[in-house]
Design an enzyme around this catalytic site. Sequence first.
Site, PDB file in Angstrom:
ATOM      1  N   GLU A 176       1.547   7.544  12.525  1.00  0.00           N
ATOM      2  CA  GLU A 176       0.436   6.797  11.803  1.00  0.00           C
ATOM      3  C   GLU A 176      -0.932   7.357  12.395  1.00  0.00           C
ATOM      4  OE1 GLU A 176      -1.932   2.803  10.309  1.00  0.00           O
ATOM      5  OE2 GLU A 176      -0.095   2.784  11.502  1.00  0.00           O
ATOM      6  N   LYS A 213       2.258   7.753   7.709  1.00  0.00           N
ATOM      7  CA  LYS A 213       1.462   6.531   7.163  1.00  0.00           C
ATOM      8  C   LYS A 213       0.137   7.099   7.430  1.00  0.00           C
ATOM      9  CE  LYS A 213       0.046   1.601   7.429  1.00  0.00           C
ATOM     10  NZ  LYS A 213       0.809   0.423   7.724  1.00  0.00           N
TER      11      LYS A 213
END
Length: 295
Positions: A176, A213
């Site tokens: 992420e 993500k």
Amino acid sequence: MNTKQFEQIHKGKGFIAALDQSGGSTPKALLQYGIHESSYSSEEEMYELVHEMRTRMIKSSAFDSRYILGAILFENTMDRLIDGKHTADYLWEEKGIVPFLKVDKGLAELEDGVQLMKPIPDLDDLLERAVKRNIFGTKMRSIIKEANSAGIKKVVEQQFAIGKQIIDKGLVPIIEPEVDIHSADKRASETILKDEISAQLSALDQDAKVMLKLSIPTEDNFYSDFMEDPHVVRIVALSGGYTQAEANDRLARNHGLIASFSRALAEGLTAGQSDDEFNAMLSKSIQEIYEASIK
């Protein structure tokens, strides 16, 4: 790796619920839920209250595997029980929802336009505990605030280096590298980020699997190429400070990108609501995030 869980995350229709607010963001999450800091006097009381909130969400009839594929937990939540079962086991055995664990320790100071992750000295121990608790995958967050090539390269290299450590334990890491939605040069940051992720994906071992993500991109479908990469199990999007309505609107324009919302998922939920009111609000949010995720 649990094959049924893998297939659900890889191909299922739905989204991932992020229930992983940690020490720094827990007071904000509780305040959004209507519980002021004056309501608790210790960290333990705070975590007890946030676990009650998460338990209420997870046990709600609205929190259903027809719409929610997986849920990301904080370490403290992983170690707690719901109806006598560890949270991850309750999610999978009672709800059919795949459990993930947030493993980072927060963000370092801003340098080169980015915030790297702080060191995670006990990561091996945490990952071994996660395996014992039947966790499927992990999540870790960095932030990109400026289109600084050197900084973005460091972020992605750090994410993938730790990702490989996680893969070695048999877990699937969610990489992420969040691009700040308020960044003045968000589009330029995303261009650099895409190149760096591509380089790291091409260097992975043949069988290595990761998830990504990412902030919802400025240019619609900008990350579509990654959906065809054999290393990528799924690409999920964070809400990043957008309201739920705006996040859903932007997400719906990105085909194949699914939500992994935290604050936007909990929007409108309060401790003072009756169970009927709470379940109705959560159901409405879940339906709308689901619809945006399957377009």
